[in-house]
Write an enzyme that holds these catalytic residues in place. Structure first.
Site, PDB file in Angstrom:
ATOM      1  N   ARG A   1      -7.651   2.673  -2.133  1.00  0.00           N
ATOM      2  CA  ARG A   1      -8.504   2.709  -0.756  1.00  0.00           C
ATOM      3  C   ARG A   1      -8.840   4.112  -0.658  1.00  0.00           C
ATOM      4  O   ARG A   1      -8.282   5.043  -0.956  1.00  0.00           O
ATOM      5  CB  ARG A   1      -7.656   2.409   0.246  1.00  0.00           C
ATOM      6  CG  ARG A   1      -8.659   2.450   1.546  1.00  0.00           C
ATOM      7  CD  ARG A   1      -7.751   1.851   2.802  1.00  0.00           C
ATOM      8  NE  ARG A   1      -8.062   0.475   3.058  1.00  0.00           N
ATOM      9  CZ  ARG A   1      -8.138  -0.227   4.158  1.00  0.00           C
ATOM     10  NH1 ARG A   1      -7.791   0.206   5.157  1.00  0.00           N
ATOM     11  NH2 ARG A   1      -8.626  -1.668   4.281  1.00  0.00           N
TER      12      ARG A   1
ATOM     13  N   TYR B   1      -5.083  11.386   4.560  1.00  0.00           N
ATOM     14  CA  TYR B   1      -3.637  11.698   4.321  1.00  0.00           C
ATOM     15  C   TYR B   1      -3.606  12.632   3.053  1.00  0.00           C
ATOM     16  O   TYR B   1      -4.688  12.962   2.542  1.00  0.00           O
ATOM     17  CB  TYR B   1      -3.062  10.178   3.893  1.00  0.00           C
ATOM     18  CG  TYR B   1      -3.019   9.329   5.313  1.00  0.00           C
ATOM     19  CD1 TYR B   1      -2.376   9.809   6.486  1.00  0.00           C
ATOM     20  CD2 TYR B   1      -3.525   8.207   5.467  1.00  0.00           C
ATOM     21  CE1 TYR B   1      -2.460   9.065   7.901  1.00  0.00           C
ATOM     22  CE2 TYR B   1      -3.592   7.386   6.740  1.00  0.00           C
ATOM     23  CZ  TYR B   1      -2.969   7.825   7.887  1.00  0.00           C
ATOM     24  OH  TYR B   1      -2.856   7.369   9.017  1.00  0.00           O
TER      25      TYR B   1
ATOM     26  N   GLN C   1       0.721  -1.026  -0.032  1.00  0.00           N
ATOM     27  CA  GLN C   1       0.044   0.083  -0.025  1.00  0.00           C
ATOM     28  C   GLN C   1       0.975   0.991   0.182  1.00  0.00           C
ATOM     29  O   GLN C   1       1.941   1.409   0.979  1.00  0.00           O
ATOM     30  CB  GLN C   1      -1.002  -0.004   1.170  1.00  0.00           C
ATOM     31  CG  GLN C   1      -2.106   1.161   1.029  1.00  0.00           C
ATOM     32  CD  GLN C   1      -2.619   1.336   2.381  1.00  0.00           C
ATOM     33  OE1 GLN C   1      -1.993   1.533   3.418  1.00  0.00           O
ATOM     34  NE2 GLN C   1      -4.096   1.476   2.356  1.00  0.00           N
TER      35      GLN C   1
HETATM   36  C1  LIG Z   1      -2.934  -1.168  13.909  1.00  0.00           C
HETATM   37  C2  LIG Z   1      -3.621  -0.713  12.788  1.00  0.00           C
HETATM   38  C3  LIG Z   1      -2.901   0.013  11.601  1.00  0.00           C
HETATM   39  C4  LIG Z   1      -3.739   0.406  10.470  1.00  0.00           C
HETATM   40  N1  LIG Z   1      -2.791   0.663   9.537  1.00  0.00           N
HETATM   41  C5  LIG Z   1      -3.524   0.992   8.314  1.00  0.00           C
HETATM   42  C6  LIG Z   1      -2.779   1.362   7.269  1.00  0.00           C
HETATM   43  O1  LIG Z   1      -1.482   1.457   7.253  1.00  0.00           O
HETATM   44  N2  LIG Z   1      -3.243   1.618   6.101  1.00  0.00           N
HETATM   45  C7  LIG Z   1      -4.677   1.293   5.835  1.00  0.00           C
HETATM   46  O2  LIG Z   1      -5.213   2.024   5.119  1.00  0.00           O
HETATM   47  N3  LIG Z   1      -5.373   1.134   7.184  1.00  0.00           N
HETATM   48  C8  LIG Z   1      -4.980   0.787   8.248  1.00  0.00           C
HETATM   49  N4  LIG Z   1      -5.568   0.429   9.304  1.00  0.00           N
HETATM   50  C9  LIG Z   1      -7.064   0.109   8.945  1.00  0.00           C
HETATM   51  C10 LIG Z   1      -7.305  -1.246   8.653  1.00  0.00           C
HETATM   52  O3  LIG Z   1      -6.635  -1.642   7.635  1.00  0.00           O
HETATM   53  C11 LIG Z   1      -8.666  -1.391   8.621  1.00  0.00           C
HETATM   54  O4  LIG Z   1      -9.417  -0.664   7.578  1.00  0.00           O
HETATM   55  C12 LIG Z   1      -9.388  -1.155   9.919  1.00  0.00           C
HETATM   56  O5  LIG Z   1      -8.780  -1.598  10.788  1.00  0.00           O
HETATM   57  C13 LIG Z   1     -10.855  -1.733   9.966  1.00  0.00           C
HETATM   58  O6  LIG Z   1     -10.612  -3.194   9.752  1.00  0.00           O
HETATM   59  P1  LIG Z   1     -10.926  -4.184  11.099  1.00  0.00           P
HETATM   60  O7  LIG Z   1     -12.139  -4.017  11.672  1.00  0.00           O
HETATM   61  O8  LIG Z   1     -11.052  -5.699  10.456  1.00  0.00           O
HETATM   62  O9  LIG Z   1      -9.960  -3.820  12.054  1.00  0.00           O
HETATM   63  C14 LIG Z   1      -4.899   0.149  10.616  1.00  0.00           C
HETATM   64  C15 LIG Z   1      -5.575  -0.498  11.383  1.00  0.00           C
HETATM   65  C16 LIG Z   1      -5.030  -0.924  12.525  1.00  0.00           C
HETATM   66  C17 LIG Z   1      -5.759  -1.605  13.781  1.00  0.00           C
END
Ligand SMILES: Cc1cc2nc3c(=O)[nH]c(=O)nc-3n(C[C@H](O)[C@H](O)[C@H](O)COP(=O)(O)O)c2cc1C
Ligand SMILES: Cc1cc2nc3c(=O)[nH]c(=O)nc-3n(C[C@H](O)[C@H](O)[C@H](O)COP(=O)(O)OP(=O)(O)OC[C@H]3O[C@@H](n4cnc5c(N)ncnc54)[C@H](O)[C@@H]3O)c2cc1C
Length: 777
Positions: free
Chosen positions: A632, A584, A497
């Site tokens: 995204r 971002y 990404q």
């Molecule tokens: C620790 C952490 C780091 C994340 N870093 C990113 C990231 O680098 N890029 C991104 O698009 N989303 C990031 N997210 C969002 C996740 O990709 C995801 O969209 C979000 O956690 C919802 O999914 P879930 O309910 O399965 O956790 C992050 C989420 C968490 C928990």
């Protein structure tokens, strides 16, 4: 106690008889403006469960209802010249007149006074009553007399419907869909006695207007519907029993809910019940159920807390507290089902094939999941799973989650993606052993695609000092070590990404004490760096103010993105995602909340998309044509004036036109003022809408935490892939574990781990057997 029920519908009558049964000394009167047996409407339907509930409270009524009702198990869809039927749904249909007759007769038998043809003006008409039950239906005069007390929240919905009857017999709950030159109509049809079926016809307002139905009288409307559904009616006529309604007889559904359910009017305690206090759309068929269950709960409270006058305030308080929770749950499910029927003409009818349309319709309320459908009708579900799998490279019966998916030259072995998750563990933008272990473990865990966290094209594009980057040869080699390992040791694909943090850069790592998105302290040894954004607006009020990008800045950043993309190719990634979400840099251009520019890059959505699309086009051109690229987006800012799901469809269309293969549908994090509505699979409706309306493949993400969620989403065509983030932090082998949990054993484990497979599967098999045995007790 002296009790008056205003309104002799299901709520008023059932409460009166149960209360009289609780204490024969209570003096109970039901006041009804209509004549006995004179009612509007045809049949109502409720579930087997409601009847079981009634059986426990008054066996005589339940037996009568049971003898009079029509029971059926099947749902049948007539759509595009196809008929599809599935079983196990368990409904009870009964004529509204018949139900009221049963309740009236039982009231008389128990000594409840029934007064017909008396139109009560208000609750003040009965000053001697200790308790007035306002069971006077959706347009409740009692509720409307003191709106400041009950605080009704009434929403009028856009679809039009007409409630008709027919003598054509149907042996299933039947849904008919017909397309006209102006759009789609649907009919909800169910038999309720040996001669008659309810036949509700529904369509969007614009379709209704285009056909001139606003000017049609009831007979003209009937003629129209008969012609439209002639093939299905097989010569039978449609009938109305609402001739008293003036005008067109087509209604809009009104959703009612009230903050307060009862009060003391100076003489009597007054409490709302049934449609007067809440309505549920007929798409879920539960208005009568709610009315009957309200009556049961109020009587239960009198039984528990005491049925004397002094107990009334306490009883009414508990009644609202208990009922409110069930009602909200049901109203939420009814809302989803109602919305499905409101948008199906535009979103599903032309897009989905009949098999998938059926699945989407059955799961419209999002209360019925994939495994729940299996319990209802295993043969039908397996047939559908075979249909779904038959459209992929590996036909056979298998859950949708475990079907492969091909995009450009890349085939994913299943539909699970490890969602990108920042780890804040890089050094000088370099990934190391930490990332090898973290990503390697997840590649071994069964997911088809492992996405690396957001990786910056330049040092100032990082979120924190711990975020990775891809701007030099060393970083390229570091990533290559990881992709080589994943390709050698697993059959997972690995994606990058790529994203620039923009106004949300230069912050602390989350564990550094200050919390997420916080700038580093002025004396922090690592130091802050200057930020770029669409406009000079900080993300947090006390955050660093970014510089609004000039054209030169844009050119420099685009060139950085392109150089990074070339490095990603050299590093051996299979998939690239451009991060245009979460506030971002690129997201800061798209959202009107963060973009205040007055040049060609601000203002209209087209202008706001200009720079992100420029970057996308440059990156896509640099990324090999045989490899897929997703984008995204934040499909909802969750702030008034921000991006809405309708805007998200336009954004998706624009990226599709620029060559994007997929939209990864996240939401929020654009403004600190956001107020998201969380819940399981809460962002999936965005993936669904974008997929159907923009016609592009989607990734659903957000609170998808079980195989059952993944299967339901994919099977209904709401997304093509499911990204799972936090569950993968707890369990790198989430996919392997979920497969075993649902009893799907036909997937390969890493060869050195194979001895763990039968043990895990046997453990879950025992759990499932135990659950089935307990249910049988
Ligand atoms: C620790 C952490 C780091 C994340 N870093 C990113 C990231 O680098 N890029 C991104 O698009 N989303 C990031 N997210 C969002 C996740 O990709 C995801 O969209 C979000 O956690 C919802 O999914 P879930 O309910 O399965 O956790 C992050 C989420 C968490 C928990
Ligand atoms: C098209 C359609 C289809 C539906 N299908 C279903 C279904 O399949 N299953 C289901 O469970 N529900 C269904 N419903 C909903 C269902 O009809 C109601 O939710 C249910 O009847 C509510 O019961 P109630 O006793 O609260 O109100 P009502 O049944 O509306 O009864 C209120 C009574 O109060 C009387 N009244 C009103 N004002 C006064 C006054 N001032 N003085 C004296 N009397 C008064 C009215 O005449 C009426 O008899 C449907 C509704 C619609 C519109």
């Amino acid at each position: 106690m002296k009790i008056v029920c205003i309104g002799g519908g299901p709520a008023g009558l059932y409460f009166a008889l149960l209360m009289k049964k609780l204490g024969a000394h209570h003096d109970i009167t039901v006041v009804e403006r209509n004549k006995p047996y004179d009612t509007f409407g045809w049949g109502v339907v409720f579930s087997d469960q409601t009847l079981d509930n009634m059986r426990q409270w008054d066996i005589e009524t339940a037996n009568e209802v049971q003898q009079a009702f029509n029971h059926w198990d099947d749902i049948e869809l007539h759509f595009k010249d196809r008929v599809i039927r599935s079983g196990g749904h368990g409904f009870v249909g009964i004529g509204r007149k018949k139900l009221l007759n049963i309740l009236q007769a039982r009231c008389e038998q128990l000594g409840v006074k029934l007064v017909f043809e008396q139109d009560a003006d208000s609750d003040l008409d009965y000053p001697d009553a200790d308790l007035v039950i306002a069971s006077d239906g959706i347009n409740s005069k009692v509720r409307n007399r003191t709106p400041e007390v009950f605080q009704p929240d009434i929403v009028t919905r856009p679809n039009r419907y007409i409630w008709l009857g027919t003598n054509r017999q149907y042996d299933a709950f039947t849904f008919l869909f017909e397309k006209t030159e102006h759009g789609w109509f649907q009919a909800h049809v169910y038999k309720f006695d040996n001669q008659t079926s309810t036949f509700i016809v529904e369509c969007p307002e614009h379709v209704w207007l285009a056909h001139g139905l606003d000017k049609a009288d009831p007979q003209q409307s009937i003629d129209f519907c008969e012609k439209l559904f002639a093939k299905n009616l097989q010569g039978e006529q449609l009938m109305t029993n609402a001739r008293h309604l003036r005008g067109s007889a087509w209604l809009n559904f009104q959703r009612v809910k009230c903050a307060q359910w009862s009060h003391f009017n100076g003489n009597s305690h007054v409490v709302l019940m049934g449609d007067a206090v809440h309505t549920a759309h007929f798409a879920i068929g539960s208005g009568t159920k709610l009315a009957l269950e309200d009556a049961i709960e109020l009587v239960r409270q009198f039984k528990t807390l005491g049925d004397t006058t002094d107990r009334i305030p306490e009883v009414l308080k508990h009644y609202q507290a208990v009922r409110e929770i069930d009602v909200i749950r049901l109203q939420n499910a009814a809302w989803n089902a109602m919305e499905w029927f409101e948008v199906c003409g535009e979103r599903y009818c032309d897009q989905l094939e009949p098999e998938q349309f059926m699945y989407s319709m059955l799961t419209r309320s999002q209360r019925i999941s994939h495994e729940n459908l299996r319990l209802r009708d295993k043969a039908w579900l397996e047939g559908y799973e075979a249909w779904f799998a038959g459209r992929t490279a590996t036909p056979g019966v298998r859950p949708p989650m475990f079907t492969p998916y091909t995009l450009r030259s890349v085939t994913l072995k299943n539909r699970v993606v490890v969602s990108p998750m920042a780890q804040y563990s890089a050094q000088d933008g370099r990934v190391g052993d930490y990332h090898l272990v973290h990503l390697g473990a997840r590649a071994m865990g069964g997911a088809a695609l492992v996405m690396v966290e957001m990786t910056a094209p330049s040092p100032d594009g990082r979120i924190t000092h711990g975020c990775p980057g891809l701007w030099n040869d060393t970083q390229t080699a570091d990533f290559k070590r990881i992709t080589d390992w994943v390709h050698a040791q697993s059959d997972a694909k690995i994606g990058l990404q790529i994203g620039h943090a923009g106004p949300k850069g230069s912050t602390c790592r989350p564990w550094q004490g200050a919390g997420m998105d916080q700038p580093m302290a002025a004396d922090d040894a690592e130091g802050n760096w200057p930020l770029l954004a669409a406009s000079a607006q900080p993300y947090l009020p006390h955050g660093i103010v970014p510089k609004a990008m000039t054209r030169e800045d844009m050119d420099r950043v685009t060139a950085d993105f392109v150089a990074s993309t070339r490095r990603a190719t050299q590093a051996g990634f299979d998939w690239l995602e451009l991060h245009c979400a979460h506030g971002y840099l690129l997201s800061s251009f798209i959202s009107p909340l963060t973009n205040q520019r007055s040049d060609d890059y601000g203002g209209s959505l087209d202008n706001r998309l200009r720079y992100p699309l420029e970057v996308f086009a440059a990156v896509r051109a640099a990324w090999p044509a045989h490899l897929p690229m997703s984008v995204r987006i934040s499909a909802h800012d969750w702030v008034e004036g921000g991006i809405t799901p309708a805007d998200a469809v336009e954004i998706a269309r624009a990226f599709k036109a620029a060559g994007a293969d997929m939209i990864d549908c996240s939401s929020g994090q654009v403004s600190a003022k956001q107020k998201p509505t969380y819940g399981r699979m809460y962002q999936t409706p965005f993936a669904d809408r974008i997929r159907q309306e923009a016609g592009i493949a989607t990734i659903a993400v957000g609170a998808i935490s079980e195989a059952d969620h993944v299967n339901s989403i994919l099977a209904a065509g709401r997304a093509d892939l499911c990204a799972v983030a936090r569950p993968h932090l707890a369990n790198p082998a989430w996919t392997l574990t979920e497969a075993a949990r649902i009893g799907y054993t036909d997937l390969a484990w890493p060869r050195a781990y194979v001895s763990g497979k039968p043990q895990l599967e046997a453990g879950f098999a025992r759990e499932r057997a135990l659950q089935t045995a307990t249910k049988g007790d």
